[in-house]
Design a protein around this motif. Structure first.
Motif, PDB file in Angstrom:
ATOM      1  N   LYS A  88      33.644 -36.963  24.132  1.00  0.00           N
ATOM      2  CA  LYS A  88      34.077 -38.141  23.385  1.00  0.00           C
ATOM      3  C   LYS A  88      34.490 -37.795  21.956  1.00  0.00           C
ATOM      4  O   LYS A  88      34.991 -38.665  21.234  1.00  0.00           O
ATOM      5  N   CYS A 126      44.553 -36.701  31.120  1.00  0.00           N
ATOM      6  CA  CYS A 126      43.321 -36.397  30.381  1.00  0.00           C
ATOM      7  C   CYS A 126      43.021 -37.496  29.364  1.00  0.00           C
ATOM      8  O   CYS A 126      43.881 -37.880  28.559  1.00  0.00           O
ATOM      9  N   ASP A 127      41.782 -37.973  29.362  1.00  0.00           N
ATOM     10  CA  ASP A 127      41.376 -39.042  28.449  1.00  0.00           C
ATOM     11  C   ASP A 127      41.390 -38.607  26.992  1.00  0.00           C
ATOM     12  O   ASP A 127      41.507 -39.460  26.100  1.00  0.00           O
TER      13      ASP A 127
END
Length: 219
Positions: A93, A16-17
């Motif tokens: 983000k 996972c980013d």
């Protein structure tokens, strides 16, 4: 009830980013990590991530660190966050998930990180006296939060437990917090923009009033 171990949880988190595996590495440097210049808020005990998912989606100009010890929970949270953001054609983000013992939260964030707000939603009330120190609002924890929060930083606290709420009021006062707002029946109050958590809906459906307060760091 304990969540069954999910074999897919750790592989998904590691891929996972927005999952941070070593949060201690970023203590004092979370602003550099996000690179947005936005204010940062922290949820301790984020569970399945529904609260922070909605909070992040509704507040794109705020960054969020969501912490829980249990990888299974965080993996479910990752899926919930991705699903909600994709449904709204957004890429995540402004949220970070990380696994850490919230009893030691000051090991991964500091005042230099500029945390403006901490959320504590429906933590374990630990009703037995000998277990009170485990509460996330116990003075031992609140003194850690004071190390993290800037001047006039806030703690937003919700619970179904009358005992925990009344005890917590004393804890906050003992630790030098000022109670900015208080209601013992959130859903019949003047609060706007409340994000209902999974536990909140469950308790509310059972007819249990939700207690809520905002405490301000004056120490």
């Amino acid at each position: 009830m304990r969540m069954r171990k999910k074999k897919w949880a750790e592989p998904e988190l590691n891929a996972c980013d927005f999952f941070v595996k070593n949060p201690c590495d970023y203590k004092g440097n979370w602003k550099d990590f996000f690179k947005s210049g936005n204010p940062i808020e922290l949820e301790v005990g984020c569970g399945k991530g529904n609260f922070v998912a909605n909070k992040g989606l509704l507040n794109p100009d705020t960054d969020f660190i969501a912490v829980d010890l249990i990888s299974n929970m965080l993996a479910v949270g990752r899926r919930n966050i991705v699903k909600l953001y994709e449904e709204n054609s957004r890429e995540c983000k402004n949220i970070v998930l990380t696994s850490y013992n919230v009893d030691k939260i000051s090991e991964i964030v500091s005042r230099e990180d500029g945390i403006d707000r901490i959320y504590i939603n429906f933590c374990n009330p630990w009703p037995r006296l000998k277990h009170n120190k485990r509460r996330l609002t116990h003075p031992t924890k609140l003194n850690q939060y004071k190390e993290i929060l800037g001047a006039d930083g806030e703690i937003h606290f919700k619970t179904d437990s009358d005992l925990l709420f009344e005890d917590s009021l004393e804890y906050f006062k003992e630790c030098g917090f000022e109670i900015k707002y208080l209601t013992r029946d959130l859903h019949n109050s003047d609060v706007v923009g409340n994000i209902m958590t999974e536990h909140e809906k469950m308790f509310s459906d059972e007819g249990i009033p939700i207690k809520f307060l905002i405490a301000v760091n004056k120490g």
